[in-house]
Design a protein around this motif. Structure first.
Motif, mmCIF file in Angstrom:
data_model
loop_
_atom_site.group_PDB
_atom_site.id
_atom_site.type_symbol
_atom_site.label_atom_id
_atom_site.label_comp_id
_atom_site.label_asym_id
_atom_site.label_seq_id
_atom_site.Cartn_x
_atom_site.Cartn_y
_atom_site.Cartn_z
ATOM 1 N N ARG A 37 0.866 -1.184 0.000
ATOM 2 C CA ARG A 37 0.000 0.000 0.000
ATOM 3 C C ARG A 37 0.894 1.222 0.000
ATOM 4 O O ARG A 37 1.725 1.379 0.915
ATOM 5 C CB ARG A 37 -0.932 0.037 1.210
ATOM 6 C CG ARG A 37 -1.760 1.336 1.184
ATOM 7 C CD ARG A 37 -2.972 1.324 2.070
ATOM 8 N NE ARG A 37 -2.650 1.569 3.462
ATOM 9 C CZ ARG A 37 -3.565 1.911 4.366
ATOM 10 N NH1 ARG A 37 -4.833 2.033 4.038
ATOM 11 N NH2 ARG A 37 -3.203 2.106 5.608
ATOM 12 N N THR A 38 0.722 2.053 -0.987
ATOM 13 C CA THR A 38 1.525 3.273 -1.044
ATOM 14 C C THR A 38 0.718 4.494 -0.640
ATOM 15 O O THR A 38 1.273 5.485 -0.208
ATOM 16 C CB THR A 38 2.068 3.502 -2.474
ATOM 17 O OG1 THR A 38 0.958 3.633 -3.364
ATOM 18 C CG2 THR A 38 2.954 2.343 -2.915
ATOM 19 N N VAL A 62 1.401 5.989 -10.298
ATOM 20 C CA VAL A 62 0.844 4.683 -9.962
ATOM 21 C C VAL A 62 0.733 4.589 -8.446
ATOM 22 O O VAL A 62 1.690 4.880 -7.734
ATOM 23 C CB VAL A 62 1.740 3.544 -10.499
ATOM 24 C CG1 VAL A 62 1.220 2.197 -10.008
ATOM 25 C CG2 VAL A 62 1.781 3.580 -12.016
ATOM 26 N N ASP A 64 -0.781 2.201 -5.016
ATOM 27 C CA ASP A 64 -1.364 0.974 -4.486
ATOM 28 C C ASP A 64 -2.284 1.358 -3.349
ATOM 29 O O ASP A 64 -1.858 2.002 -2.400
ATOM 30 C CB ASP A 64 -0.262 0.040 -3.965
ATOM 31 C CG ASP A 64 0.342 -0.793 -5.087
ATOM 32 O OD1 ASP A 64 -0.385 -1.628 -5.634
ATOM 33 O OD2 ASP A 64 1.543 -0.597 -5.402
ATOM 34 N N ARG A 117 -3.716 -1.684 -7.830
ATOM 35 C CA ARG A 117 -2.656 -0.809 -8.334
ATOM 36 C C ARG A 117 -3.204 -0.104 -9.552
ATOM 37 O O ARG A 117 -3.777 -0.759 -10.442
ATOM 38 C CB ARG A 117 -1.415 -1.618 -8.694
ATOM 39 C CG ARG A 117 -0.324 -0.791 -9.397
ATOM 40 C CD ARG A 117 0.947 -1.563 -9.502
ATOM 41 N NE ARG A 117 1.477 -1.844 -8.163
ATOM 42 C CZ ARG A 117 2.526 -2.642 -7.929
ATOM 43 N NH1 ARG A 117 3.146 -3.242 -8.943
ATOM 44 N NH2 ARG A 117 2.944 -2.840 -6.706
ATOM 45 N N THR A 119 -4.034 4.140 -11.478
ATOM 46 C CA THR A 119 -3.770 5.570 -11.645
ATOM 47 C C THR A 119 -4.942 6.377 -11.118
ATOM 48 O O THR A 119 -6.097 6.058 -11.435
ATOM 49 C CB THR A 119 -3.580 5.883 -13.141
ATOM 50 O OG1 THR A 119 -2.525 5.068 -13.631
ATOM 51 C CG2 THR A 119 -3.237 7.349 -13.340
ATOM 52 N N ALA A 132 -7.874 0.918 -12.071
ATOM 53 C CA ALA A 132 -6.944 -0.142 -11.689
ATOM 54 C C ALA A 132 -6.381 -0.872 -12.901
ATOM 55 O O ALA A 132 -7.085 -1.109 -13.896
ATOM 56 C CB ALA A 132 -7.650 -1.136 -10.768
ATOM 57 N N THR A 134 -4.221 -3.658 -11.950
ATOM 58 C CA THR A 134 -4.188 -5.003 -11.367
ATOM 59 C C THR A 134 -4.984 -4.990 -10.064
ATOM 60 O O THR A 134 -5.165 -3.943 -9.434
ATOM 61 C CB THR A 134 -2.758 -5.459 -11.027
ATOM 62 O OG1 THR A 134 -2.216 -4.586 -10.023
ATOM 63 C CG2 THR A 134 -1.848 -5.423 -12.255
ATOM 64 N N TRP A 135 -5.450 -6.148 -9.702
ATOM 65 C CA TRP A 135 -6.081 -6.275 -8.387
ATOM 66 C C TRP A 135 -5.504 -7.476 -7.652
ATOM 67 O O TRP A 135 -5.024 -8.431 -8.262
ATOM 68 C CB TRP A 135 -7.603 -6.381 -8.506
ATOM 69 C CG TRP A 135 -8.115 -7.740 -8.875
ATOM 70 C CD1 TRP A 135 -8.271 -8.261 -10.114
ATOM 71 C CD2 TRP A 135 -8.561 -8.761 -7.957
ATOM 72 N NE1 TRP A 135 -8.768 -9.533 -10.062
ATOM 73 C CE2 TRP A 135 -8.954 -9.874 -8.743
ATOM 74 C CE3 TRP A 135 -8.661 -8.841 -6.563
ATOM 75 C CZ2 TRP A 135 -9.446 -11.046 -8.174
ATOM 76 C CZ3 TRP A 135 -9.154 -10.005 -5.996
ATOM 77 C CH2 TRP A 135 -9.534 -11.097 -6.802
#
Length: 497
Positions: A37-38, A62, A64, A117, A119, A132, A134-135
């Motif tokens: 998690r960012t 990007v 997360d 993940r 934008t 997203a 990816t999930w």
RNA sequence: GCCCCCGUAGCUCAGCUGGCAGAGCAGGCGACUUUUAAUCGCGAGGUCGAAGGUUCGAGUCCUUCCGGGGGUACCA
């Protein structure tokens, strides 16, 4: 509804267990060890809101994000998922042509913890959203969360299964967040004034510092009975005797008595003791501490409680016990100076006045009946009858009264303070007077504490002490009219299997 | 303690004077690439808190019990 402690596997749960298996077969760990998690939801929303006018995407960025799925709107080749993390709700947009493994989304359900993940973008309607790429499944939930719109309403379930209440009801999250911040604010307030936070025993030889029935337990290692503390008072005074000039404790007290909207058998008490202070100095500190907490946590000293508009800003009203009875009951205590005359007067007025109640108890009865419900704006009631306050110091020049206040807000008591009695010989006499009350039939009296008296005989400086019910303060500051609503796990009867 | 109210699908709730247990959400299947309580179609889902009683027939009436809420009495 609660016929069983834990319901058996039903169809809905079986479907979710099957999805767990489906994920495993697809090589996806439904309970991975780590999560990336960012950014929190709040950070992403702030990022999008900071985009220049007209921009719809944080190009090249990007993030997360992670959280629990609280809503899903499936539109075929595009799906919106709302996740909830510790900072709020965030919408995620999943599109078949921009998300890898779009078809595996069918293995997600409301309640699952997932990561995305993607934008940060702004949708057509302007809503901050993560598109997203990816999930990731972070933790599969095997039960459905409560209803998305109405939340969880059943009060039994809300209290027994507080986690469901928290995940479903924003207001519950708010109440307990405020509670935590209020306590943190009080700690900062006291720490900044040089108070030392201490911890004293919960398991004690006998109850002390108040008049209440204790919970009993057994101490196996020394094969003795113990009681759970009903008050913090006498241990904290021992510390003042020892030389700590300013101490406080915030901790649980236990009283084996009835429950009501303002009483819970285990409740959180804060007590402070300050050497070289008296009860009037304590009163100033109390109004500062409470109004400061309100300002820091709520941003205002004005609160609403049960349709009352209340302002906690100091100075609070000050009125003596006797004057309050004159004002609200036209009862002049000096005209009824003993238990017999006061009891007769109260009975003439139709106020409950049991024969076992001594003078102090009768005064308290009158105050509770006539005065307390009227004290809506914060008020210090000053100078109590000595019989009611065996640990408080007498007023100079008036041996029938002690230097004590209780503070009232919204018609109930939320704090209590004395100039502490530090004359060990008088303290012994005052304890013994309590025994006389007990002999006369009052079983709610303070017990003699010889070990405390021995401590007091070593000398305690003039000291101001203060106790405040934290749960009640939190009720006021959150507008909750039941103490159970500010306790995460209030006591419940056990369910029979 | 005592008084009043409540308990129906996973959740939120209807169910009238006793006469075939319902809706919305969630979940399943299908349609839909900017929705937001999404929408539309089709199906599925029940120990009506428990036990007993009255009745031809009880979610509904009666009794007892279990759990919860509110009030009231005592303690902060």
């Amino acid at each position: 509804m609660f016929a069983r402690k834990v319901p058996p596997m039903d169809e809905l749960m079986a479907q979710r267990v099957a999805k767990v298996e489906a994920l495993r077969e697809a090589g996806v760990d439904p309970y991975p060890t780590r999560a990336a998690r960012t950014h929190t939801s709040a950070e992403v929303i702030a990022m999008v809101e900071a985009l220049p006018e007209g921009a719809t995407e944080a190009e090249g960025i990007v993030v997360d994000v992670a959280g629990r799925i609280v809503a899903r709107r499936d539109m075929g080749k595009a799906t919106f998922i709302d996740i909830l993390d510790g900072h709020g709700r965030l919408q995620v947009l999943l599109r078949q042509n921009t998300l890898e493994n779009y078809d595996t989304l069918k293995n997600t359900d409301l309640g699952d913890f997932v990561g995305f993940r993607g934008t940060p973008i702004r949708t057509r309607t302007g809503q901050p959203t993560v598109q997203a790429a990816t999930w990731t499944m972070l933790a599969k939930a095997l039960h459905a969360p409560p209803e998305k719109y109405h939340g969880l309403a059943d009060s039994e379930q809300r209290q027994r299964r507080r986690y469901l209440d928290l995940m479903a009801n924003e207001e519950t999250r708010r109440v307990f967040t405020v509670r935590s911040r209020v306590i943190a604010s009080i700690r900062r307030f006291l720490d900044a004034r040089g108070f030392l936070e201490v911890e004293t025993p919960i398991l004690q030889e006998s109850e002390s510092g108040a008049a209440a029935r204790p919970f009993l337990t057994h101490f196996n290692a020394i094969d003795e009975q113990r009681v759970l503390r009903i008050s913090l008072e006498l241990h904290l005074k021992r510390l003042v005797i020892g030389g700590f000039e300013r101490v406080y404790e915030i901790g649980r007290n236990f009283r084996n008595e009835g429950m009501s909207f303002k009483h819970n058998p285990e409740f959180t008490m804060m007590e402070t003791y300050e050497a070289y202070a008296d009860y009037l100095k304590v009163a100033e500190m109390a109004e500062q501490m409470v109004s400061n907490a309100a300002l820091e946590v709520l941003g205002t000293t004005k609160i609403t409680f049960r349709d009352h508009e209340i302002d906690l800003a100091p100075p609070w009203r000050r009125i003596t016990f006797n004057d309050a009875l004159m004002e609200y009951a036209e009862l002049d205590l000096t005209a009824f100076p003993n238990a017999e005359s006061l009891r007769a007067e109260l009975r003439r007025r139709g106020v409950d006045a049991p024969v076992t109640a001594g003078y102090g108890k009768l005064c308290d009865e009158a105050m509770s009946h006539y005065v307390e419900p009227n004290l809506i704006q914060p008020t210090f009631l000053l100078d109590y009858p000595v019989e009611l306050s065996p640990l408080a110091k007498r007023k100079p020049g008036n041996p029938r009264m002690v230097e004590r206040f209780e503070c009232f807000v919204a018609g109930f008591e939320c704090g209590n303070a004395y100039t502490e009695l530090n004359d060990p010989i008088e303290q012994r006499q005052r304890f013994e007077a309590q025994l006389d009350l007990k002999a006369a039939g009052d079983d709610e009296v303070e017990l003699v504490d010889d070990d405390f008296l021995f401590a007091l005989e070593h000398g305690m400086p003039p000291t101001g002490g203060f106790g405040m019910g934290i749960d009640r303060l939190v009720m006021l500051l959150t507008g909750q009219s039941s103490i159970r609503e500010v306790i995460l796990f209030p006591p419940m009867k056990s369910l029979k299997e």
